[in-house]
Scaffold this active site. Structure first.
Site, PDB file in Angstrom:
ATOM      1  N   ARG A 129       0.782  -1.226   0.000  1.00  0.00           N
ATOM      2  CA  ARG A 129       0.000   0.000   0.000  1.00  0.00           C
ATOM      3  C   ARG A 129       0.821   1.287   0.000  1.00  0.00           C
ATOM      4  O   ARG A 129       0.249   2.362  -0.032  1.00  0.00           O
ATOM      5  CB  ARG A 129      -1.033  -0.033   1.129  1.00  0.00           C
ATOM      6  N   THR A 173       2.042  -5.595   4.176  1.00  0.00           N
ATOM      7  CA  THR A 173       1.402  -5.011   2.995  1.00  0.00           C
ATOM      8  C   THR A 173       1.170  -3.516   3.192  1.00  0.00           C
ATOM      9  O   THR A 173       0.871  -2.807   2.243  1.00  0.00           O
ATOM     10  CB  THR A 173       0.045  -5.683   2.706  1.00  0.00           C
ATOM     11  N   GLU A 191      -4.732 -14.389  10.153  1.00  0.00           N
ATOM     12  CA  GLU A 191      -5.450 -15.588   9.717  1.00  0.00           C
ATOM     13  C   GLU A 191      -4.556 -16.826   9.804  1.00  0.00           C
ATOM     14  O   GLU A 191      -4.990 -17.943   9.550  1.00  0.00           O
ATOM     15  CB  GLU A 191      -5.931 -15.427   8.267  1.00  0.00           C
ATOM     16  N   THR A 251      -3.012  -8.101  14.562  1.00  0.00           N
ATOM     17  CA  THR A 251      -1.955  -7.512  13.740  1.00  0.00           C
ATOM     18  C   THR A 251      -2.271  -6.062  13.381  1.00  0.00           C
ATOM     19  O   THR A 251      -3.425  -5.670  13.233  1.00  0.00           O
ATOM     20  CB  THR A 251      -1.737  -8.332  12.461  1.00  0.00           C
ATOM     21  N   ASP A 321     -13.760 -11.609  12.449  1.00  0.00           N
ATOM     22  CA  ASP A 321     -12.724 -10.928  11.655  1.00  0.00           C
ATOM     23  C   ASP A 321     -13.008  -9.432  11.562  1.00  0.00           C
ATOM     24  O   ASP A 321     -12.719  -8.792  10.552  1.00  0.00           O
ATOM     25  CB  ASP A 321     -12.598 -11.558  10.247  1.00  0.00           C
ATOM     26  N   TRP A 410      -9.810  -1.985   3.773  1.00  0.00           N
ATOM     27  CA  TRP A 410      -8.603  -1.142   3.888  1.00  0.00           C
ATOM     28  C   TRP A 410      -8.702   0.120   3.035  1.00  0.00           C
ATOM     29  O   TRP A 410      -7.937   1.062   3.241  1.00  0.00           O
ATOM     30  CB  TRP A 410      -7.359  -1.930   3.469  1.00  0.00           C
ATOM     31  N   CYS A 628      -7.073 -23.896   0.346  1.00  0.00           N
ATOM     32  CA  CYS A 628      -7.008 -23.425  -1.052  1.00  0.00           C
ATOM     33  C   CYS A 628      -7.924 -22.243  -1.351  1.00  0.00           C
ATOM     34  O   CYS A 628      -7.626 -21.423  -2.217  1.00  0.00           O
ATOM     35  CB  CYS A 628      -7.360 -24.561  -2.019  1.00  0.00           C
ATOM     36  N   CYS A 631      -7.117 -18.298  -1.846  1.00  0.00           N
ATOM     37  CA  CYS A 631      -6.466 -17.782  -3.062  1.00  0.00           C
ATOM     38  C   CYS A 631      -7.165 -18.206  -4.350  1.00  0.00           C
ATOM     39  O   CYS A 631      -7.079 -17.517  -5.359  1.00  0.00           O
ATOM     40  CB  CYS A 631      -5.009 -18.243  -3.128  1.00  0.00           C
TER      41      CYS A 631
HETATM   42 CA    CA Z   1      -8.327 -10.526   9.009  1.00  0.00          CA
END
Ligand code: CA
Length: 708
Positions: A129, A173, A191, A251, A321, A410, A628, A631
């Site tokens: 970012r 990121t 996660e 985080t 979350d 975000w 899986c 992604c």
């Molecule tokens: Ca999260």
């Protein structure tokens, strides 16, 4: 108002002194019209530029001045910086590029050579970012957890520091920030079972100056920081200790802001690890009510020492979350007849918060999108939970709104001080949270959330899929933070639209998932101009001036969490959303054109016949969901960003499948080996599941092609 100096004389000219960017320049960034020298433009992170040459009257004359193609086709989330006529940006895989901001001539590039296999350690695409500036350096956080100092003139590395335990699934990121020679950066990975923190590094040599953990590790002794001792009472410490600890999460992966007068650094803290609170609260039996500090909190610290000053927890305990890592904006405004120094945030949980930023005192909160997890917020700012959504207590699946994408993610907001409005790139998307049976943490690979991520998989029925996708909406909202209500809103057919910019020309700029970049009247939301961008846009625009000419720039390119987990053909009703990663720069009177749009070719589905037994396919479905889906999209439906496994050439060949999934032959492309987490039998079961899914969807394909 202290956040923006008004006299131009107080702004030192860039290049005039060898010191480069100084503390005085960063504090006065609000009145430095030409440049954009830090992530949110100012320490208040308002993303408001006073530039007014482009305004509501002439924005229709805006045209493409120049563009630059990126060398990746992954998500683009960066805010460029502009310093003295040069534009610096980050692109996917933490690469950096510098351009002449007026002509677009490339100046230099830097590639930190992030190992491709880092791709499996990130929840939300290999994005970055942005940068921070200080002196004659730029600072970059890399996906694999390094902090790098670059010479701003040449892109040469000055130093680099590893800021995380790279054996774990930490990632960076977010954009660093700099306060008086200290470079601040956090990390992501909640996660995947990490323990979150933010740290400060010396801009001169990269040495670590302080580190602030957001969750305890369960072994805090007498000399532990007071804030962690206080947090210890709110956790089941057992699960935070030892080699199979769950990490706790928390985080600090995106938002920060700074008030120089109060000398307070603010940052947003993320979700719990795992998501399911039943594993984290005291007793871990589903009855505990531990708040799990400092998950989902806004925290204020002293930037010199990292000393805790105050916190406000948006979602105590947190089980959906619901990060509070969303954009933080500081502003001063009159509330109930009193001038207040406020901090504003629209975290994932769907409420818009106004806090007193000196003390952390709760001022107000109201829903900015529909939600069902809370029955309200009490006068102390504590939510009243809806017991039906407490799946950590009931152990039963529930449809909760918002889902893990939040009501706002975000994507940066913007604040227009003249209008007194906060512009929010919001969306509505509910999710089924289904507690996973016999869940065990796995810190090597895969999502560690404690929920069955396959619970919301849609059936192979195009009508149902379209209907469900149709309920997922995006909105551009103009929010009055004093009245705590929307002044106006624009609705989009799809979510995951771009970050925002507000300007002194009375404009709000935003890209969207409908492959358009547009300007709106900041006062009433009327769309005044748009540009066909050929790609979904998620990044926020900026504006700057060179030789008196005002430019608008945006890094286009579809990607990020929603983009890689959604069927790219169903995001909206305008055809597949594609990724064309490209910086677009506009000015008045320009008439540049983009190259012709490429055809998006996708071969017809041609899977081998499905011959596996139901039990094997069922095992494959469970393992696919955990390892899986994040992604390659839930139910293997395929996004338009990452490989669609239904079309994989390895599907019909067990040995080639194993070479990828077990041996990791594609690790440099981002697909690392899963041999630490999955047995060969499980990998083969996943192949059987994907074959089954591909055969189901083959039947739908004729209809879908006809629709295009
Ligand atoms: Ca999260």
């Amino acid at each position: 108002m202290m956040l923006a100096l008004t006299s131009c004389e107080e702004v030192p000219a860039f290049g005039a002194e060898a010191d480069g960017v100084t503390a005085a320049m960063l504090e006065a960034a609000g009145s430095d019209e030409a440049n954009w020298i830090m992530h949110g433009r100012t320490y208040s992170e308002q993303r408001y530029s006073p530039l007014s040459r482009i305004d509501t009257g002439n924005v229709g004359e805006l045209g493409l001045a120049w563009f630059a193609d990126m060398d990746t086709a992954r998500g683009q989330e960066a805010t460029p910086l502009v310093i003295d006529g040069k534009l610096y940006l980050t692109t996917a895989w933490s690469k950096v590029k510098a351009f002449d901001a007026a002509s677009g001539a490339p100046l230099w590039e830097y590639d930190p050579q992030v190992p491709g296999e880092t791709g499996v350690k990130v929840c939300c695409d290999v994005v970055n970012r942005g940068l921070a500036s200080w002196g004659n350096s730029l600072f970059l956080g890399t996906l694999d957890g390094r902090l790098v100092s670059l010479d701003r003139d040449t892109g040469e590395v000055e130093w680099e520091t590893v800021t995380v335990d790279q054996s774990m699934a930490y990632s960076i990121t977010g954009a660093p920030r700099v306060i008086d020679g200290k470079v601040l950066i956090g990390n992501g990975g909640a996660e995947f079972g990490v323990r979150g923190y933010i740290a400060a590094y010396d801009a001169a040599d990269g040495s670590e100056l302080w580190r602030f953990y957001t969750v305890p590790d369960g072994t805090e002794g007498e000399d532990a920081p007071a804030h962690l001792k206080a947090a210890a009472d709110t956790w089941n410490l057992e699960v935070l200790r030892g080699s199979d600890a769950i990490g706790g999460g928390g985080t600090v992966w995106d938002s920060m802001a700074y008030d120089p007068e109060l000398d307070l650094l603010y940052f947003g803290v993320g979700n719990g690890s795992p998501w399911n609170r039943a594993y984290r609260s005291p007793g871990a039996d589903g009855t505990g009510e531990g708040d799990n500090l400092y998950l989902s909190s806004i925290v204020a610290v002293r930037p010199d020492t990292g000393e805790y000053v105050w916190h406000y927890q948006t979602t105590p305990g947190e089980t959906w979350d619901y990060t509070a890592t969303q954009h933080i904006i500081l502003a001063d405004m009159e509330i109930d007849g009193e001038e207040r120094q406020v901090l504003m945030q629209a975290p994932k949980n769907g409420f818009f918060y106004v806090l007193d930023r000196a003390t952390g005192e709760f001022i107000s909160a109201e829903e900015y999108i529909p939600q069902n997890w809370a029955e309200g917020i009490d006068e102390n700012g504590r939510p009243i939970f809806n017991p039906q959504t407490r799946i950590d207590v009931t152990g039963e699946a529930a449809l909760v709104m918002p889902g893990p994408l939040g009501g706002h993610n975000w994507h940066p907001m913007a604040y227009h001080p003249g209008e007194g409005l906060v512009y929010i790139p919001a969306f509505e998307a509910a999710t089924v949270y289904d507690p996973e049976d016999d869940w065990k943490p796995d810190r090597a690979r895969g999502f560690n959330v404690g929920f069955n991520l396959g619970a919301g998989d849609l059936p192979p029925d195009l009508g149902i899929r379209r209907e469900v996708y149709g309920t997922v909406k995006g909105k551009l909202m103009a929010w009055d933070p004093v009245a705590q209500e929307a002044r106006w809103e624009v609705e989009f057919p799809g979510p995951w639209n771009g970050g925002l910019l507000a300007t002194g020309g009375g404009l709000v700029f935003q890209g969207n998932s409908g492959s358009e970049f547009a300007a709106y009247d900041a006062a009433d939301g009327e769309k005044l101009w748009s540009f066909a961008a050929q790609t979904g846009i998620v990044a926020p625009p900026i504006t700057y001036a060179v030789d008196g000419e005002q430019y608008i720039a945006v890094l286009a390119g579809w990607g990020g969490a929603y983009a890689i987990s959604a069927d790219g053909h169903l995001v909206n009703d305008q055809g597949p959303v594609r990724n064309v990663s490209r910086l677009l720069v506009f000015k008045l009177g320009a008439d540049g054109e983009l190259p012709a749009e490429r055809e998006l070719v996708s071969l017809p589905l041609d899977p081998p016949p499905s011959r596996s037994d139901a039990q094997t396919i069922a095992l494959g479905k469970v393992k696919y969901a955990r390892y899986c889906a994040v992604c390659h999209a839930p139910a293997a439906v395929g996004s338009t960003v990452l490989p669609d496994l239904r079309r994989s050439g390895t599907l019909g060949n067990a040995r080639s499948w194993m070479a990828v999934v077990h041996d990791g032959i594609l690790k440099d492309n981002g697909m690392a080996s899963f041999s630490q987490s999955l047995s060969r039998e499980e990998m083969e079961a996943i192949r059987a599941y994907v074959i089954q899914r591909a055969n189901e969807d083959k039947a739908l394909e004729t209809e879908q092609i006809a629709r295009r």
